[in-house]
Design a protein around this motif. Structure first.
Motif, mmCIF file in Angstrom:
data_model
loop_
_atom_site.group_PDB
_atom_site.id
_atom_site.type_symbol
_atom_site.label_atom_id
_atom_site.label_comp_id
_atom_site.label_asym_id
_atom_site.label_seq_id
_atom_site.Cartn_x
_atom_site.Cartn_y
_atom_site.Cartn_z
ATOM 1 N N PHE A 37 0.817 -1.204 0.000
ATOM 2 C CA PHE A 37 0.000 0.000 0.000
ATOM 3 C C PHE A 37 0.859 1.265 0.000
ATOM 4 O O PHE A 37 0.639 2.169 -0.803
ATOM 5 C CB PHE A 37 -0.940 0.016 1.206
ATOM 6 C CG PHE A 37 -1.561 1.351 1.450
ATOM 7 C CD1 PHE A 37 -2.493 1.857 0.564
ATOM 8 C CD2 PHE A 37 -1.196 2.114 2.539
ATOM 9 C CE1 PHE A 37 -3.063 3.108 0.775
ATOM 10 C CE2 PHE A 37 -1.759 3.352 2.758
ATOM 11 C CZ PHE A 37 -2.699 3.846 1.870
ATOM 12 N N PHE A 38 1.838 1.337 0.902
ATOM 13 C CA PHE A 38 2.666 2.543 0.967
ATOM 14 C C PHE A 38 3.492 2.719 -0.294
ATOM 15 O O PHE A 38 3.679 3.847 -0.760
ATOM 16 C CB PHE A 38 3.560 2.514 2.213
ATOM 17 C CG PHE A 38 2.838 2.887 3.464
ATOM 18 C CD1 PHE A 38 2.335 4.159 3.645
ATOM 19 C CD2 PHE A 38 2.650 1.965 4.475
ATOM 20 C CE1 PHE A 38 1.650 4.514 4.796
ATOM 21 C CE2 PHE A 38 1.973 2.298 5.632
ATOM 22 C CZ PHE A 38 1.470 3.583 5.795
ATOM 23 N N VAL A 63 7.170 -0.857 8.472
ATOM 24 C CA VAL A 63 7.158 -0.493 7.056
ATOM 25 C C VAL A 63 7.584 0.958 6.858
ATOM 26 O O VAL A 63 8.354 1.272 5.946
ATOM 27 C CB VAL A 63 5.764 -0.744 6.451
ATOM 28 C CG1 VAL A 63 5.683 -0.220 5.039
ATOM 29 C CG2 VAL A 63 5.440 -2.227 6.490
ATOM 30 N N LEU A 64 7.109 1.856 7.718
ATOM 31 C CA LEU A 64 7.470 3.263 7.566
ATOM 32 C C LEU A 64 8.942 3.515 7.839
ATOM 33 O O LEU A 64 9.552 4.381 7.209
ATOM 34 C CB LEU A 64 6.594 4.131 8.470
ATOM 35 C CG LEU A 64 5.131 4.220 8.044
ATOM 36 C CD1 LEU A 64 4.323 4.963 9.081
ATOM 37 C CD2 LEU A 64 5.012 4.873 6.682
ATOM 38 N N GLU A 65 9.513 2.768 8.770
ATOM 39 C CA GLU A 65 10.956 2.902 9.032
ATOM 40 C C GLU A 65 11.760 2.464 7.810
ATOM 41 O O GLU A 65 12.806 3.030 7.507
ATOM 42 C CB GLU A 65 11.349 2.088 10.265
ATOM 43 C CG GLU A 65 12.779 2.276 10.683
ATOM 44 C CD GLU A 65 13.105 3.718 11.072
ATOM 45 O OE1 GLU A 65 14.226 4.170 10.772
ATOM 46 O OE2 GLU A 65 12.246 4.388 11.673
ATOM 47 N N ALA A 71 10.137 10.431 7.822
ATOM 48 C CA ALA A 71 8.770 10.894 8.063
ATOM 49 C C ALA A 71 8.383 10.720 9.527
ATOM 50 O O ALA A 71 8.766 9.743 10.177
ATOM 51 C CB ALA A 71 7.793 10.130 7.180
ATOM 52 N N TRP A 72 7.601 11.676 10.028
ATOM 53 C CA TRP A 72 7.079 11.592 11.384
ATOM 54 C C TRP A 72 5.822 10.739 11.351
ATOM 55 O O TRP A 72 4.898 10.994 10.581
ATOM 56 C CB TRP A 72 6.781 12.988 11.917
ATOM 57 C CG TRP A 72 6.211 12.984 13.296
ATOM 58 C CD1 TRP A 72 6.757 12.418 14.404
ATOM 59 C CD2 TRP A 72 4.986 13.567 13.721
ATOM 60 N NE1 TRP A 72 5.960 12.617 15.495
ATOM 61 C CE2 TRP A 72 4.845 13.322 15.098
ATOM 62 C CE3 TRP A 72 3.991 14.277 13.075
ATOM 63 C CZ2 TRP A 72 3.762 13.758 15.837
ATOM 64 C CZ3 TRP A 72 2.911 14.719 13.814
ATOM 65 C CH2 TRP A 72 2.807 14.455 15.179
ATOM 66 N N HIS A 73 5.763 9.717 12.184
ATOM 67 C CA HIS A 73 4.645 8.787 12.227
ATOM 68 C C HIS A 73 3.751 9.153 13.407
ATOM 69 O O HIS A 73 4.113 8.947 14.555
ATOM 70 C CB HIS A 73 5.164 7.352 12.351
ATOM 71 C CG HIS A 73 4.079 6.332 12.309
ATOM 72 N ND1 HIS A 73 4.236 5.088 12.842
ATOM 73 C CD2 HIS A 73 2.828 6.364 11.805
ATOM 74 C CE1 HIS A 73 3.117 4.400 12.669
ATOM 75 N NE2 HIS A 73 2.257 5.156 12.035
ATOM 76 N N ASP A 74 2.583 9.691 13.111
ATOM 77 C CA ASP A 74 1.646 10.141 14.135
ATOM 78 C C ASP A 74 0.591 9.065 14.372
ATOM 79 O O ASP A 74 -0.130 8.681 13.456
ATOM 80 C CB ASP A 74 0.985 11.444 13.684
ATOM 81 C CG ASP A 74 0.148 12.082 14.763
ATOM 82 O OD1 ASP A 74 0.138 11.572 15.904
ATOM 83 O OD2 ASP A 74 -0.491 13.117 14.475
ATOM 84 N N THR A 75 0.511 8.580 15.607
ATOM 85 C CA THR A 75 -0.483 7.565 15.959
ATOM 86 C C THR A 75 -1.356 8.030 17.116
ATOM 87 O O THR A 75 -1.933 7.205 17.816
ATOM 88 C CB THR A 75 0.197 6.235 16.350
ATOM 89 O OG1 THR A 75 1.055 6.480 17.458
ATOM 90 C CG2 THR A 75 0.965 5.639 15.206
#
Length: 147
Positions: A37-38, A63-65, A71-75
């Motif tokens: 998806f990403f 996956v984002l790493e 990128a900043w990952h906001d959860t």
């Protein structure tokens, strides 16, 4: 959402203006599906986002790493409200249809719904100058002339 009685997971990429960038339907919510998806969303926009907002699924940080290390990952708890609210319109559309029966039709209907949402919100060049109530009709007329 359920397709033919089996759970399917809908991934949606939405930019900061509310435009649906990409939609992905997967039978699983695992590393492979998240990575695919990403990669598709980044490939569609050709832009590396500086901020990504997701829910707290354990697959996303891995996956984002790998794909977007800067990128900043906001959860945060309410950070993904825009995505959930956008997803609510799709669910409201599917309810009277009594669901979908095939994965292929699910992908097609969900992608078409995203296109119509983008047209209504004026994110596409088609029919931007038209009133909101006429945008979709005029855009499809313009598309018919091009084809």
């Amino acid at each position: 959402m359920k397709v033919a009685g089996r759970w399917r997971y809908v991934y949606r990429a939405i930019d900061q203006f509310g435009q649906v960038v990409d939609v992905f339907v997967s039978p699983r919510r695992d590393l492979r599906a998240a990575r695919r998806f990403f990669e598709r969303a980044i490939g569609t926009t050709r832009i590396m986002p500086s901020e990504v907002v997701t829910d707290q699924a354990p697959t996303y940080p891995v996956v984002l790493e790998e794909l977007l290390p800067a990128a900043w990952h906001d959860t945060d708890r309410h950070a993904n409200n825009h995505i959930e609210a956008d997803h609510g319109r799709l669910k409201a559309r599917l309810r009277p249809m009594r669901g979908l029966k095939q994965d292929r039709s699910a992908r097609t209907v969900i992608a078409g719904h995203a296109l119509v949402q983008n047209l209504r919100r004026g994110h596409d060049e088609l029919a931007v100058e038209e009133p909101v109530t006429r945008r979709v009709a005029v855009a499809f007329d313009e598309l018919a002339l091009v084809i």
